[in-house]
Scaffold this motif. Structure first.
Motif, PDB file in Angstrom:
ATOM      1  N   THR A  60     -13.012   8.064   4.689  1.00  0.00           N
ATOM      2  CA  THR A  60     -13.901   7.552   3.806  1.00  0.00           C
ATOM      3  C   THR A  60     -15.186   7.718   4.417  1.00  0.00           C
ATOM      4  O   THR A  60     -16.440   7.130   4.217  1.00  0.00           O
ATOM      5  CB  THR A  60     -13.918   5.926   3.823  1.00  0.00           C
ATOM      6  OG1 THR A  60     -13.836   5.262   4.903  1.00  0.00           O
ATOM      7  CG2 THR A  60     -12.565   5.472   3.080  1.00  0.00           C
ATOM      8  N   LEU A 120       0.933  -1.149  -0.085  1.00  0.00           N
ATOM      9  CA  LEU A 120       0.053   0.066   0.056  1.00  0.00           C
ATOM     10  C   LEU A 120       0.740   1.288  -0.145  1.00  0.00           C
ATOM     11  O   LEU A 120       0.685   2.123  -0.618  1.00  0.00           O
ATOM     12  CB  LEU A 120      -0.977   0.059   1.244  1.00  0.00           C
ATOM     13  CG  LEU A 120      -2.271  -0.840   1.159  1.00  0.00           C
ATOM     14  CD1 LEU A 120      -2.751  -0.753   2.504  1.00  0.00           C
ATOM     15  CD2 LEU A 120      -3.100  -0.432   0.065  1.00  0.00           C
ATOM     16  N   LEU A 175     -17.472  13.531   2.097  1.00  0.00           N
ATOM     17  CA  LEU A 175     -18.454  13.992   1.047  1.00  0.00           C
ATOM     18  C   LEU A 175     -19.208  15.287   1.352  1.00  0.00           C
ATOM     19  O   LEU A 175     -19.232  16.102   0.292  1.00  0.00           O
ATOM     20  CB  LEU A 175     -19.472  12.907   0.858  1.00  0.00           C
ATOM     21  CG  LEU A 175     -20.422  12.881  -0.452  1.00  0.00           C
ATOM     22  CD1 LEU A 175     -19.285  12.395  -1.590  1.00  0.00           C
ATOM     23  CD2 LEU A 175     -21.489  12.162  -0.163  1.00  0.00           C
ATOM     24  N   LEU A 181     -19.035  10.036   5.571  1.00  0.00           N
ATOM     25  CA  LEU A 181     -19.800  10.750   4.644  1.00  0.00           C
ATOM     26  C   LEU A 181     -19.293  12.096   5.079  1.00  0.00           C
ATOM     27  O   LEU A 181     -19.740  12.966   4.058  1.00  0.00           O
ATOM     28  CB  LEU A 181     -21.226  10.614   5.256  1.00  0.00           C
ATOM     29  CG  LEU A 181     -22.372  11.325   4.560  1.00  0.00           C
ATOM     30  CD1 LEU A 181     -22.428  11.051   3.119  1.00  0.00           C
ATOM     31  CD2 LEU A 181     -23.736  11.039   5.086  1.00  0.00           C
ATOM     32  N   GLU A 182     -19.096  12.370   6.098  1.00  0.00           N
ATOM     33  CA  GLU A 182     -18.511  13.971   6.263  1.00  0.00           C
ATOM     34  C   GLU A 182     -17.797  14.411   5.381  1.00  0.00           C
ATOM     35  O   GLU A 182     -17.724  15.780   4.937  1.00  0.00           O
ATOM     36  CB  GLU A 182     -17.894  14.186   7.633  1.00  0.00           C
ATOM     37  CG  GLU A 182     -18.746  14.196   8.719  1.00  0.00           C
ATOM     38  CD  GLU A 182     -19.201  12.749   9.299  1.00  0.00           C
ATOM     39  OE1 GLU A 182     -18.767  11.845   8.890  1.00  0.00           O
ATOM     40  OE2 GLU A 182     -20.260  12.793  10.057  1.00  0.00           O
ATOM     41  N   THR A 239      -7.804   8.713   3.139  1.00  0.00           N
ATOM     42  CA  THR A 239      -8.129   7.611   4.282  1.00  0.00           C
ATOM     43  C   THR A 239      -9.321   7.749   5.098  1.00  0.00           C
ATOM     44  O   THR A 239      -9.670   6.981   5.608  1.00  0.00           O
ATOM     45  CB  THR A 239      -6.865   8.078   5.414  1.00  0.00           C
ATOM     46  OG1 THR A 239      -6.762   9.302   5.650  1.00  0.00           O
ATOM     47  CG2 THR A 239      -5.386   7.347   4.811  1.00  0.00           C
ATOM     48  N   LYS A 279      -5.388   8.538  -2.753  1.00  0.00           N
ATOM     49  CA  LYS A 279      -6.588   7.875  -2.190  1.00  0.00           C
ATOM     50  C   LYS A 279      -6.665   8.400  -0.810  1.00  0.00           C
ATOM     51  O   LYS A 279      -5.971   8.327   0.162  1.00  0.00           O
ATOM     52  CB  LYS A 279      -6.287   6.520  -2.304  1.00  0.00           C
ATOM     53  CG  LYS A 279      -7.749   5.848  -1.679  1.00  0.00           C
ATOM     54  CD  LYS A 279      -7.367   4.102  -1.895  1.00  0.00           C
ATOM     55  CE  LYS A 279      -8.901   3.480  -1.162  1.00  0.00           C
ATOM     56  NZ  LYS A 279      -8.878   2.018  -1.914  1.00  0.00           N
ATOM     57  N   PRO A 337     -16.920   5.506  -1.346  1.00  0.00           N
ATOM     58  CA  PRO A 337     -18.045   4.594  -0.443  1.00  0.00           C
ATOM     59  C   PRO A 337     -19.520   5.311  -0.210  1.00  0.00           C
ATOM     60  O   PRO A 337     -20.403   4.479  -0.308  1.00  0.00           O
ATOM     61  CB  PRO A 337     -17.231   4.409   0.854  1.00  0.00           C
ATOM     62  CG  PRO A 337     -15.925   4.696   0.423  1.00  0.00           C
ATOM     63  CD  PRO A 337     -15.865   5.625  -0.637  1.00  0.00           C
ATOM     64  N   HIS A 338     -19.482   6.782  -0.325  1.00  0.00           N
ATOM     65  CA  HIS A 338     -20.706   7.397  -0.182  1.00  0.00           C
ATOM     66  C   HIS A 338     -21.469   7.929  -1.289  1.00  0.00           C
ATOM     67  O   HIS A 338     -22.157   8.996  -1.126  1.00  0.00           O
ATOM     68  CB  HIS A 338     -20.473   8.348   0.970  1.00  0.00           C
ATOM     69  CG  HIS A 338     -20.228   7.666   2.624  1.00  0.00           C
ATOM     70  ND1 HIS A 338     -20.925   6.899   3.159  1.00  0.00           N
ATOM     71  CD2 HIS A 338     -18.935   7.392   3.091  1.00  0.00           C
ATOM     72  CE1 HIS A 338     -20.458   6.552   4.259  1.00  0.00           C
ATOM     73  NE2 HIS A 338     -19.147   6.759   4.226  1.00  0.00           N
ATOM     74  N   PHE A 364       0.773   4.368  -2.762  1.00  0.00           N
ATOM     75  CA  PHE A 364       0.666   5.706  -2.243  1.00  0.00           C
ATOM     76  C   PHE A 364       2.014   6.625  -2.478  1.00  0.00           C
ATOM     77  O   PHE A 364       1.686   7.774  -2.884  1.00  0.00           O
ATOM     78  CB  PHE A 364       0.478   5.757  -0.476  1.00  0.00           C
ATOM     79  CG  PHE A 364      -0.732   5.353  -0.276  1.00  0.00           C
ATOM     80  CD1 PHE A 364      -2.087   5.556  -1.005  1.00  0.00           C
ATOM     81  CD2 PHE A 364      -0.877   4.614   0.834  1.00  0.00           C
ATOM     82  CE1 PHE A 364      -3.387   4.976  -0.713  1.00  0.00           C
ATOM     83  CE2 PHE A 364      -2.164   3.905   1.218  1.00  0.00           C
ATOM     84  CZ  PHE A 364      -3.369   4.148   0.614  1.00  0.00           C
TER      85      PHE A 364
END
Lengths: 118, 225
Positions: B41, B11, B46, B43-44, B39, B37, B196-197, B15
């Motif tokens: 993930t 990973l 988004l 909803l906040e 770290t 990417k 994810p969201h 990165f």
């Protein structure tokens, strides 16, 4: 050692984003991200996408129609989409985006919006 | 335990290579776009985003389109990003609040070329956008068009042919010019693997549906080819 291992696994989980945290989101916030695009800011089926829709989205403020729809049908419609409850394909499946608890929360929230219950 | 170290090392390598590519971009890009990417993930994240993630841009866009668009950045998302921050109540239905949508910076040709070059180096992991995800059969595009408009309801959120469609998702009228076919297939199959969201749901499409939809989108914006 056990604690370190757990922390490492938790960290990796975050990095891989393979699991979604569904921690205590405000249900209203969730409605505002996913549902509002079609059901609208006023929750009455007048979202921004409405001109493009061949079927009008459900008016969540309408007590009669919402009142006639049982909780389990609302849950199924959100989780599996409109087709699963003999409604429009334009209502998509949210089961991969929202957790069961969030969908239950949405059903409860819809009862507040329509001021009706089943 | 050894496996865990190997996973971390792997990973880290991904990165680092992304970080080197991201370093070549103007730092202001990172103000609105995730170039590595995330770290976080939640909803906040988004809710606070100002632009779409670009950490897999090199597997998403066609370079030629990027060079051209960066010099003349016409909106891709009719309601901006994220759509839910730029809408207001209207007389018949919600409307776009244009006053809330910021224009994307316009770059000079040389800067656009350098930026496109750096963005193309931001590759998605091979298992996220597998080479050959779109099998290349364009015969399915007609059925894909029907799926887009009718059977799968994509048109509810996306503008397709002739600019007809919903406003909460990106315009796909020129999808074929903008996007790589393998990306279209991979993203359409499972948007949550990328984000994810994100407010595009995973529709549990069969591979045949994905192939047909991709064929339809690939020919959009390519002059009917």
């Amino acid at each position: 050692m056990k604690t370190q291992m757990l922390a490492a696994i938790a960290g990796l989980g975050l990095l891989l984003a393979s699991s979604t945290s569904h921690a205590d989101q405000s249900i209203e916030q969730i409605y505002g991200v996913y549902c509002v695009q079609c059901h609208g800011l006023q929750r009455n089926g007048t979202g921004i996408n409405v001109p493009a829709l061949s079927v009008k989205p459900r008016d969540h403020t309408e007590a009669k129609g919402m009142g006639d729809t049982p909780d389990d049908e609302l849950f199924k419609a959100i989780k599996e989409g409109g087709l699963a409850v003999n409604k429009s394909v334009l209502m998509p499946t949210w089961g991969r985006v929202l957790s069961e608890d969030q969908i239950k929360g949405l059903v409860k929230y819809l009862r507040q919006v329509c001021k009706c219950g089943k | 335990m050894k496996g865990l170290f190997l996973a971390v090392a792997g990973l880290t390598a991904v990165f680092l290579s992304s970080a080197i590519a991201a370093d070549k971009l103007d730092p202001s890009c990172g103000g609105c776009h995730a170039l590595a990417k995330p770290t976080d993930t939640s909803l906040e994240r988004l809710l606070t985003r100002k632009g779409p993630d670009l950490w897999f841009a090199g597997s998403k866009f066609n370079k030629e389109w990027l060079v051209s668009w960066l010099q003349d950045p016409k909106p891709i998302r009719p309601a901006g990003y994220p759509y839910f921050k730029n809408i207001k109540k209207g007389a018949k239905h919600d409307e776009i609040d244009q006053s809330k949508i910021a224009a994307h910076p316009k770059l000079k040709k040389a800067d656009a070329e350098a930026t496109a070059e750096a963005l193309m180096a931001l590759k998605a992991p091979a298992d996220l956008v597998p080479a050959g995800a779109f099998k290349g059969d364009m015969k399915g595009s007609r059925m894909g068009g029907l799926a887009f408009i009718k059977f799968r309801g994509c048109v509810a959120c996306h503008q397709g042919e002739n600019g007809e469609g919903g406003l909460s998702g990106p315009r796909l009228t020129d999808a074929g010019a903008r996007l790589q076919p393998d990306f279209i297939a991979a993203y359409t199959s499972d948007p949550q693997r990328f984000d994810p969201h994100i407010w595009m749901p995973t529709s549990n499409l069969k591979d045949l549906d994905v192939q047909r939809l991709t064929a339809f989108l690939v020919q959009l914006g390519q002059g009917g080819k």
